[in-house]
Scaffold this motif. Structure first.
Motif, PDB file in Angstrom:
ATOM      1  N   THR A  80       0.762  -0.948  -0.010  1.00  0.00           N
ATOM      2  CA  THR A  80      -0.028  -0.017  -0.257  1.00  0.00           C
ATOM      3  C   THR A  80       0.965   1.154   0.090  1.00  0.00           C
ATOM      4  N   TYR A  96      -3.291   0.057  -3.119  1.00  0.00           N
ATOM      5  CA  TYR A  96      -3.143  -1.199  -2.370  1.00  0.00           C
ATOM      6  C   TYR A  96      -3.303  -2.390  -3.156  1.00  0.00           C
ATOM      7  N   ALA A 112      -5.454   0.569   3.416  1.00  0.00           N
ATOM      8  CA  ALA A 112      -5.819   1.786   2.761  1.00  0.00           C
ATOM      9  C   ALA A 112      -6.168   2.668   4.023  1.00  0.00           C
ATOM     10  N   SER A 115      -2.588   3.919   5.260  1.00  0.00           N
ATOM     11  CA  SER A 115      -2.216   4.746   4.196  1.00  0.00           C
ATOM     12  C   SER A 115      -2.862   6.272   4.368  1.00  0.00           C
TER      13      SER A 115
END
Length: 178
Positions: A80, A96, A112, A115
């Motif tokens: 990711t 990702y 996700a 991130s």
């Protein structure tokens, strides 16, 4: 990065290359379809080069790739990160992928989210996009599950397998990430 009881998202290190390579090889059929960086002849030296590239990108502040790991075994489960950063507008992109044998377990959703935490926290961005090909339902579900808002279908937004394709553009702003 925060830790899930089952997963960890963190910067990749040179020692991760063999496990990263194994995850890519296990998923090579799917990855070669979706990811332009992957090919049928993906090698350990490619994984080692990627580990070095990730370090260089972090050092330059250009992109921020991360690995997704099994919290118990340390095995690489996917990747990711935040990329396509525009500092003037404080925006970036989240991408990702998850190893084929581990899809459907909430790993991409967790990654996700992590991130996004990096993008809004450490990087100080104010908008993150998740750009998804219109036929990639799995990635669309991930974007929706992390709270991203579908903004549009953008024509010729992604170059995919040699030609331009429409893609859905999802956005996250800091208030969307809890």
């Amino acid at each position: 990065m925060l830790q899930h009881p089952k997963y960890i998202v963190r910067r990749l290190q040179p020692a991760d290359a063999p496990s990263f390579y194994a995850a890519v090889r296990e998923s090579v059929d799917e990855l070669t379809y979706w990811m332009p960086w992957c090919s049928k002849d993906y090698s350990l030296s490619d994984a080692e080069a990627w580990m070095q590239s990730t370090s260089d990108m972090w050092a330059a502040g250009a992109e921020f790739p991360l690995g997704i790991f099994d919290a118990t075994t340390g095995e690489v489960l996917g990747g990711t990160g935040v990329n396509h950063i525009n500092r003037a507008y404080r925006i970036g992109n989240i991408g990702y992928w998850v190893s084929s044998k581990r899809t459907g377990q909430g790993i991409a959703r967790f990654a996700a989210h992590e991130s996004a935490v990096l993008g809004f926290g450490e990087l100080g961005l104010t908008r993150l996009e998740i750009v998804v090909l219109t036929h990639n339902r799995a990635s669309q579900r991930v974007a929706e599950t992390v709270g991203a808002k579908l903004e549009c279908e953008a024509r010729n937004r992604l170059y995919f397998q040699g030609s331009p394709h429409s893609a859905f553009v999802y956005s996250l702003v800091p208030e969307d990430v809890r």
